[in-house]
Design a protein around this motif. Structure first.
Motif, PDB file in Angstrom:
ATOM      1  N   ALA A  48       0.821  -1.209   0.000  1.00  0.00           N
ATOM      2  CA  ALA A  48       0.000   0.000   0.000  1.00  0.00           C
ATOM      3  C   ALA A  48       0.857   1.262   0.000  1.00  0.00           C
ATOM      4  O   ALA A  48       0.331   2.375  -0.074  1.00  0.00           O
ATOM      5  CB  ALA A  48      -0.930   0.003   1.213  1.00  0.00           C
ATOM      6  N   GLY A  49       2.183   1.095   0.080  1.00  0.00           N
ATOM      7  CA  GLY A  49       3.085   2.242   0.065  1.00  0.00           C
ATOM      8  C   GLY A  49       2.973   3.112   1.298  1.00  0.00           C
ATOM      9  O   GLY A  49       3.157   4.334   1.231  1.00  0.00           O
ATOM     10  N   LEU A  50       2.695   2.498   2.445  1.00  0.00           N
ATOM     11  CA  LEU A  50       2.464   3.269   3.668  1.00  0.00           C
ATOM     12  C   LEU A  50       3.730   3.526   4.477  1.00  0.00           C
ATOM     13  O   LEU A  50       3.696   4.297   5.436  1.00  0.00           O
ATOM     14  CB  LEU A  50       1.440   2.534   4.548  1.00  0.00           C
ATOM     15  N   PHE A  51       4.851   2.895   4.092  1.00  0.00           N
ATOM     16  CA  PHE A  51       6.101   3.168   4.789  1.00  0.00           C
ATOM     17  C   PHE A  51       6.773   4.403   4.186  1.00  0.00           C
ATOM     18  O   PHE A  51       6.670   4.648   2.975  1.00  0.00           O
ATOM     19  CB  PHE A  51       7.045   1.970   4.708  1.00  0.00           C
ATOM     20  N   PRO A  52       7.479   5.191   4.992  1.00  0.00           N
ATOM     21  CA  PRO A  52       8.122   6.425   4.499  1.00  0.00           C
ATOM     22  C   PRO A  52       9.088   6.156   3.362  1.00  0.00           C
ATOM     23  O   PRO A  52       9.872   5.202   3.416  1.00  0.00           O
ATOM     24  CB  PRO A  52       8.860   6.946   5.739  1.00  0.00           C
ATOM     25  N   GLY A  53       9.005   6.990   2.336  1.00  0.00           N
ATOM     26  CA  GLY A  53       9.928   6.890   1.214  1.00  0.00           C
ATOM     27  C   GLY A  53       9.772   5.640   0.380  1.00  0.00           C
ATOM     28  O   GLY A  53      10.684   5.276  -0.361  1.00  0.00           O
ATOM     29  N   GLY A  54       8.628   4.992   0.489  1.00  0.00           N
ATOM     30  CA  GLY A  54       8.405   3.779  -0.287  1.00  0.00           C
ATOM     31  C   GLY A  54       9.256   2.608   0.168  1.00  0.00           C
ATOM     32  O   GLY A  54       9.464   1.650  -0.589  1.00  0.00           O
ATOM     33  N   MET A  55       9.761   2.671   1.405  1.00  0.00           N
ATOM     34  CA  MET A  55      10.598   1.600   1.944  1.00  0.00           C
ATOM     35  C   MET A  55       9.841   0.268   1.937  1.00  0.00           C
ATOM     36  O   MET A  55       8.651   0.226   2.237  1.00  0.00           O
ATOM     37  CB  MET A  55      11.004   1.962   3.375  1.00  0.00           C
ATOM     38  N   PHE A  56      10.545  -0.803   1.576  1.00  0.00           N
ATOM     39  CA  PHE A  56       9.949  -2.139   1.519  1.00  0.00           C
ATOM     40  C   PHE A  56      10.628  -3.024   2.544  1.00  0.00           C
ATOM     41  O   PHE A  56      11.830  -3.260   2.485  1.00  0.00           O
ATOM     42  CB  PHE A  56      10.108  -2.738   0.114  1.00  0.00           C
ATOM     43  N   ILE A  57       9.857  -3.479   3.527  1.00  0.00           N
ATOM     44  CA  ILE A  57      10.400  -4.382   4.548  1.00  0.00           C
ATOM     45  C   ILE A  57      10.129  -5.815   4.108  1.00  0.00           C
ATOM     46  O   ILE A  57       8.997  -6.285   4.163  1.00  0.00           O
ATOM     47  CB  ILE A  57       9.764  -4.108   5.928  1.00  0.00           C
ATOM     48  N   ASP A  58      11.162  -6.496   3.638  1.00  0.00           N
ATOM     49  CA  ASP A  58      11.005  -7.846   3.093  1.00  0.00           C
ATOM     50  C   ASP A  58      11.001  -8.869   4.212  1.00  0.00           C
ATOM     51  O   ASP A  58      12.044  -9.186   4.790  1.00  0.00           O
ATOM     52  CB  ASP A  58      12.133  -8.150   2.107  1.00  0.00           C
ATOM     53  N   VAL A  59       9.820  -9.379   4.543  1.00  0.00           N
ATOM     54  CA  VAL A  59       9.703 -10.377   5.607  1.00  0.00           C
ATOM     55  C   VAL A  59       9.703 -11.787   5.036  1.00  0.00           C
ATOM     56  O   VAL A  59       9.362 -12.743   5.734  1.00  0.00           O
ATOM     57  CB  VAL A  59       8.424 -10.146   6.454  1.00  0.00           C
ATOM     58  N   SER A  60      10.095 -11.923   3.759  1.00  0.00           N
ATOM     59  CA  SER A  60      10.105 -13.249   3.147  1.00  0.00           C
ATOM     60  C   SER A  60      11.494 -13.866   3.125  1.00  0.00           C
ATOM     61  O   SER A  60      11.679 -15.026   3.522  1.00  0.00           O
ATOM     62  CB  SER A  60       9.543 -13.193   1.719  1.00  0.00           C
ATOM     63  N   GLU A  61      12.511 -13.118   2.678  1.00  0.00           N
ATOM     64  CA  GLU A  61      13.838 -13.688   2.512  1.00  0.00           C
ATOM     65  C   GLU A  61      14.758 -13.453   3.703  1.00  0.00           C
ATOM     66  O   GLU A  61      15.623 -14.273   3.996  1.00  0.00           O
ATOM     67  CB  GLU A  61      14.493 -13.150   1.240  1.00  0.00           C
ATOM     68  N   LEU A  62      14.600 -12.321   4.402  1.00  0.00           N
ATOM     69  CA  LEU A  62      15.511 -12.015   5.504  1.00  0.00           C
ATOM     70  C   LEU A  62      15.483 -13.062   6.612  1.00  0.00           C
ATOM     71  O   LEU A  62      16.545 -13.456   7.126  1.00  0.00           O
ATOM     72  CB  LEU A  62      15.213 -10.629   6.074  1.00  0.00           C
ATOM     73  N   PRO A  63      14.301 -13.562   7.029  1.00  0.00           N
ATOM     74  CA  PRO A  63      14.319 -14.612   8.063  1.00  0.00           C
ATOM     75  C   PRO A  63      15.130 -15.821   7.660  1.00  0.00           C
ATOM     76  O   PRO A  63      15.753 -16.477   8.510  1.00  0.00           O
ATOM     77  CB  PRO A  63      12.830 -14.963   8.224  1.00  0.00           C
ATOM     78  N   ILE A  64      15.145 -16.122   6.366  1.00  0.00           N
ATOM     79  CA  ILE A  64      15.886 -17.287   5.885  1.00  0.00           C
ATOM     80  C   ILE A  64      17.381 -17.032   5.951  1.00  0.00           C
ATOM     81  O   ILE A  64      18.166 -17.886   6.361  1.00  0.00           O
ATOM     82  CB  ILE A  64      15.443 -17.642   4.451  1.00  0.00           C
ATOM     83  N   ALA A  65      17.816 -15.812   5.554  1.00  0.00           N
ATOM     84  CA  ALA A  65      19.231 -15.471   5.635  1.00  0.00           C
ATOM     85  C   ALA A  65      19.721 -15.549   7.073  1.00  0.00           C
ATOM     86  O   ALA A  65      20.828 -16.043   7.358  1.00  0.00           O
ATOM     87  CB  ALA A  65      19.468 -14.065   5.073  1.00  0.00           C
ATOM     88  N   LEU A  66      18.894 -15.092   8.024  1.00  0.00           N
ATOM     89  CA  LEU A  66      19.289 -15.104   9.431  1.00  0.00           C
ATOM     90  C   LEU A  66      19.308 -16.520  10.008  1.00  0.00           C
ATOM     91  O   LEU A  66      20.214 -16.868  10.774  1.00  0.00           O
ATOM     92  CB  LEU A  66      18.345 -14.209  10.239  1.00  0.00           C
ATOM     93  N   ILE A  67      18.327 -17.360   9.638  1.00  0.00           N
ATOM     94  CA  ILE A  67      18.308 -18.709  10.179  1.00  0.00           C
ATOM     95  C   ILE A  67      19.513 -19.505   9.681  1.00  0.00           C
ATOM     96  O   ILE A  67      20.078 -20.335  10.397  1.00  0.00           O
ATOM     97  CB  ILE A  67      16.986 -19.448   9.834  1.00  0.00           C
ATOM     98  N   TYR A  68      19.971 -19.209   8.445  1.00  0.00           N
ATOM     99  CA  TYR A  68      21.164 -19.880   7.937  1.00  0.00           C
ATOM    100  C   TYR A  68      22.417 -19.412   8.672  1.00  0.00           C
ATOM    101  O   TYR A  68      23.386 -20.159   8.805  1.00  0.00           O
ATOM    102  CB  TYR A  68      21.306 -19.671   6.427  1.00  0.00           C
ATOM    103  N   ALA A  69      22.398 -18.168   9.163  1.00  0.00           N
ATOM    104  CA  ALA A  69      23.518 -17.697   9.986  1.00  0.00           C
ATOM    105  C   ALA A  69      23.588 -18.504  11.282  1.00  0.00           C
ATOM    106  O   ALA A  69      24.676 -18.850  11.759  1.00  0.00           O
ATOM    107  CB  ALA A  69      23.344 -16.210  10.293  1.00  0.00           C
TER     108      ALA A  69
END
Length: 441
Positions: A352-373
């Motif tokens: 919906a573009g509700l975050f400032p500056g059109g910021m996109f918080i990707d909750v799909s790939e980041l959890p995977i990168a962290l769990i692999y850490a």
């Protein structure tokens, strides 16, 4: 304690069913794009992701022979790293990993439902809520039914993948498309954003196998059943995924895949299944997503419980309770569901573009990168402490798993949008220390 109610095939179905969800369908074009349009590079990315999963599964299969309590990866980290580190993994899973990925899967299933019925607007978000509530209710009211649904959805979802793989490979060899795609990189893009980013995309498609370990306390003869399920399930997934990718690039030129994006899957389905192919495959994808969503909710419902029985986390005396009628950790399940709703709101705000500056918080790939850490830390501790194992089991296998995991983590950190996401995740992750109790048992 929770009842041991799941057998081998339910556990295998959980491994396969959670992994084979939406990723294999909507990440193929992203992986090809990240590979600079080079099919060879994309295939290598799929193989590297497979190596990380297969050898990681072998490591955790060995761990499952030694440690059994509730929530496998937490047990393993507790046994070979430390209680504090294990607690933080459990906290991460409860607060970020399960609910974030479940919210994304509910949205993906709803999105494909909108495509199937040619709907737009708020239909997607309404269906996301319906799917979340429906799967949650099934897990809450009847864990046995949830397990049966996992087996059924797994059987259903692999059918179109296998058909597209077989038809696509044979057709691609006959018409030359498969050979052409491998002989030269497409000119559709000038370059990709990196091989590591492509591996991260495959990691999203492969991720989920570890979730089966969260029900180790509910698996019959877990120390024998879980290793078999992890190894057999992982190998089956790799064969299906690689064959499916070869089938897709055997049906459609690489340039077309990049141009059409997610719709390339529908184009391939039309070729294989006929005029109704797109609708048929879309229905299969919806079932596939719901099967993965079921597994995520099944695992996530136990996340606060697994902390509570150790005397850890928020109000362990509340979250350690198990309903005598449903044999479910009711309070833990409700808390997890609340977080899923919160992440779905975040996902909605992205689009919906509700975050400032059109910021996109990707909750799909980041959890995977962290769990692999976290996997990397466990692999290192495994190599240091498992002195009674052969060199192959103690060094070679975990080292290969570590190498694959390192590429996945690098791919996540190399993405331009990761800084804000990582900052938020680290704050949430470390907030768990506020609820850590040294004296807990």
């Amino acid at each position: 304690m929770m009842e041991k109610k799941y057998g081998l095939w339910t556990t295998v179905a959980m491994v396969i069913g959670i992994v084979i969800g939406s990723g294999v369908f909507f990440k193929a074009d992203n992986i090809l794009m990240a590979s600079g349009g080079n099919v060879k590079t994309a295939l290598i990315a799929w193989l590297v992701g497979a190596i990380s999963m297969i050898f990681g599964a072998l490591v955790f299969a060995e761990c499952s022979n030694r440690f059994e309590r509730s929530n496998g990866i937490v047990d393993y980290a507790e046994g070979i790293v430390s209680e504090r580190f294990a607690y933080l993994i459990g906290w991460f899973n409860a607060i970020i990993y399960y609910p974030a990925l479940a919210a994304v899967l509910a949205w993906v299933a709803a999105n494909y439902t909108a495509i199937l019925f040619n709907q737009e607007g708020n239909f997607v978000w309404i269906m996301s809520a319906v799917y979340m509530l429906g799967i949650y209710a099934m897990n809450y009211l009847s864990p046995i039914l949830s397990g049966k649904f996992q087996v059924a959805s797994t059987a259903i979802k692999v059918v179109p993948l296998i058909i597209i793989a077989i038809v696509g490979i044979f057709q691609g060899v006959n018409n030359g498309i498969l050979v052409d795609n491998f002989s030269a990189a497409t000119s559709a893009v000038g370059g990709g954003n990196g091989f590591a980013a492509a591996v991260l995309g495959t990691a999203f498609a492969y991720e989920g196998w570890i979730i089966a370990t969260t029900i180790n306390g509910e698996i019959k003869d877990s120390k024998k059943t879980l290793p078999k399920a992890l190894i057999f399930g992982s190998l089956t997934i790799v064969v299906i995924y690689i064959s499916y990718f070869l089938g897709i690039v055997g049906i459609i030129p690489a340039e077309t895949i990049l141009e059409q994006g997610d719709n390339a899957v529908n184009t391939a389905a039309s070729v294989v299944f006929g005029s109704l192919g797109a609708s048929v495959l879309t229905a299969f994808i919806i079932v596939s997503c719901l099967g993965t969503l079921n597994g995520l909710i099944l695992g996530g419902s136990r996340s606060f419980y697994s902390l509570a029985i150790r005397g850890q986390g928020i109000k362990p005396e509340i979250f350690s309770k198990v309903d005598s009628k449903t044999n479910m950790p009711t309070n833990s399940a409700m808390a997890s569901f609340g977080l899923i709703c919160a992440y779905l709101v975040v996902w909605y705000m992205n689009f919906a573009g509700l975050f400032p500056g059109g910021m996109f918080i990707d909750v799909s790939e980041l959890p995977i990168a962290l769990i692999y850490a976290f996997y990397i830390v466990i692999y290192i501790a495994f190599m240091i402490k498992m002195n009674d194992l052969s060199t192959m089991k103690r060094i070679v296998i975990p080292m290969l798993a570590l190498m694959g995991a390192a590429i996945v983590v690098y791919g996540g950190l190399s993405k331009a949008s990761v800084k804000v996401d990582l900052g938020i995740s680290v704050v949430v992750f470390l907030s768990g220390l506020l609820f850590y109790r040294k004296e807990a048992k």
